[in-house]
Write a protein that holds these residues in place. Structure first.
Motif, PDB file in Angstrom:
ATOM      1  N   ASN A 256       0.837  -1.196   0.000  1.00  0.00           N
ATOM      2  CA  ASN A 256       0.000   0.000   0.000  1.00  0.00           C
ATOM      3  C   ASN A 256       0.880   1.258   0.000  1.00  0.00           C
ATOM      4  N   ARG A 257       0.682   2.115  -0.983  1.00  0.00           N
ATOM      5  CA  ARG A 257       1.528   3.308  -1.120  1.00  0.00           C
ATOM      6  C   ARG A 257       1.361   4.281   0.052  1.00  0.00           C
ATOM      7  N   PHE A 258       0.142   4.354   0.607  1.00  0.00           N
ATOM      8  CA  PHE A 258      -0.082   5.257   1.733  1.00  0.00           C
ATOM      9  C   PHE A 258       0.669   4.772   2.970  1.00  0.00           C
ATOM     10  N   VAL A 259       0.704   3.457   3.161  1.00  0.00           N
ATOM     11  CA  VAL A 259       1.466   2.888   4.275  1.00  0.00           C
ATOM     12  C   VAL A 259       2.943   3.180   4.076  1.00  0.00           C
ATOM     13  N   LYS A 260       3.432   2.963   2.858  1.00  0.00           N
ATOM     14  CA  LYS A 260       4.839   3.234   2.549  1.00  0.00           C
ATOM     15  C   LYS A 260       5.209   4.679   2.874  1.00  0.00           C
ATOM     16  N   ALA A 261       4.338   5.607   2.482  1.00  0.00           N
ATOM     17  CA  ALA A 261       4.605   7.027   2.704  1.00  0.00           C
ATOM     18  C   ALA A 261       4.670   7.337   4.202  1.00  0.00           C
ATOM     19  N   GLU A 262       3.782   6.726   4.978  1.00  0.00           N
ATOM     20  CA  GLU A 262       3.791   6.940   6.434  1.00  0.00           C
ATOM     21  C   GLU A 262       5.049   6.340   7.043  1.00  0.00           C
ATOM     22  N   VAL A 263       5.428   5.166   6.573  1.00  0.00           N
ATOM     23  CA  VAL A 263       6.655   4.517   7.040  1.00  0.00           C
ATOM     24  C   VAL A 263       7.865   5.412   6.767  1.00  0.00           C
ATOM     25  N   ALA A 264       7.905   5.972   5.570  1.00  0.00           N
ATOM     26  CA  ALA A 264       9.024   6.849   5.208  1.00  0.00           C
ATOM     27  C   ALA A 264       9.085   8.070   6.125  1.00  0.00           C
ATOM     28  N   GLY A 265       7.930   8.635   6.427  1.00  0.00           N
ATOM     29  CA  GLY A 265       7.885   9.777   7.331  1.00  0.00           C
ATOM     30  C   GLY A 265       8.426   9.437   8.699  1.00  0.00           C
ATOM     31  N   THR A 266       8.118   8.240   9.171  1.00  0.00           N
ATOM     32  CA  THR A 266       8.629   7.790  10.474  1.00  0.00           C
ATOM     33  C   THR A 266      10.127   7.549  10.416  1.00  0.00           C
ATOM     34  N   LEU A 267      10.595   6.939   9.345  1.00  0.00           N
ATOM     35  CA  LEU A 267      12.032   6.670   9.208  1.00  0.00           C
ATOM     36  C   LEU A 267      12.847   7.967   9.166  1.00  0.00           C
ATOM     37  N   LYS A 268      12.289   9.004   8.599  1.00  0.00           N
ATOM     38  CA  LYS A 268      12.984  10.300   8.579  1.00  0.00           C
ATOM     39  C   LYS A 268      13.226  10.816   9.993  1.00  0.00           C
ATOM     40  N   LYS A 269      12.355  10.432  10.929  1.00  0.00           N
ATOM     41  CA  LYS A 269      12.481  10.883  12.310  1.00  0.00           C
ATOM     42  C   LYS A 269      13.470  10.024  13.111  1.00  0.00           C
TER      43      LYS A 269
END
Length: 206
Positions: free
Chosen positions: A146-159
């Motif tokens: 799911n692309r939306f899940v991926k995007a949220e995961v990426a946002g968390t990884l940036k932190k």
């Protein structure tokens, strides 16, 4: 609504949690979450545990997250792990709002939940808690379907990600999935910017 009005509203709203109408129960849970009174902790926990409607359970979980009491953590973990509970995403969201460190392993496990909304909520919750041990599982979740899940995961990884995580992220740049590769690139850029800021701060202190 002022404090006095909120206190007056609590008893009828708690009573509404027992309505036969799921929509009424859901609205009552939502409203109690806006009031954020610890007085309603147990009624909301009871809804989370015993209600049969997934949407109502989800709203009760979110309300508990807004109240931010440690007393709600164990029931929320149980709700998150219960595969029969269709409101698991609300439990994940609430655990993130409470920043429940004892729920980290459960949130990591929820990254592979069958429900898209639960995986997304788990990733967001981990972004609030920022545990280093979640980096590996989160990087794996960049392959989520799911692309939306991926995007949220990426946002968390940036932190959370640091220079040490660079090699694993660089490996994703060659992914056949362009979206995953682009997210990995963005995270690497974030790490680079963080390192630049650290260098500038160090130079300013000299």
């Amino acid at each position: 609504m002022n404090l006095f009005d909120c206190e007056k509203a609590i008893p009828p709203l708690v009573s509404a949690l027992k309505s036969r109408d799921a929509t009424v129960r859901r609205f009552a849970a939502y409203t109690l979450g806006q009031i954020k009174s610890k007085e309603v902790l147990q009624p909301l926990i009871d809804v989370l545990v015993f209600d049969t409607d997934g949407f109502v359970k989800e709203e009760a979980a979110k309300a508990l997250g807004k109240i931010k009491s440690s007393q709600a953590i164990e029931p929320l973990i149980d709700a998150l792990m219960d595969q029969k509970n269709k409101g698991r995403s609300g439990a994940a969201e609430a655990l993130g709002q409470i920043k429940a460190e004892n729920a980290i392993d459960h949130l990591i496990a929820a990254l592979t939940d069958t429900d898209d909304f639960t995986r997304l909520a788990a990733a967001k919750a981990l972004g609030r808690i920022k545990p280093e041990k979640a980096v590996g599982p989160l990087i794996n979740s960049l392959y989520d379907c799911n692309r939306f899940v991926k995007a949220e995961v990426a946002g968390t990884l940036k932190k959370i990600c640091t220079e040490e995580d660079r090699p694993r992220l660089q490996a994703l740049l060659d992914s056949e999935d362009d979206f995953t590769a682009n997210l990995a690139f963005e995270i690497l850029e974030s790490i680079e910017m963080e390192e630049i800021l650290k260098t500038e701060l160090f130079l300013d202190w000299e």
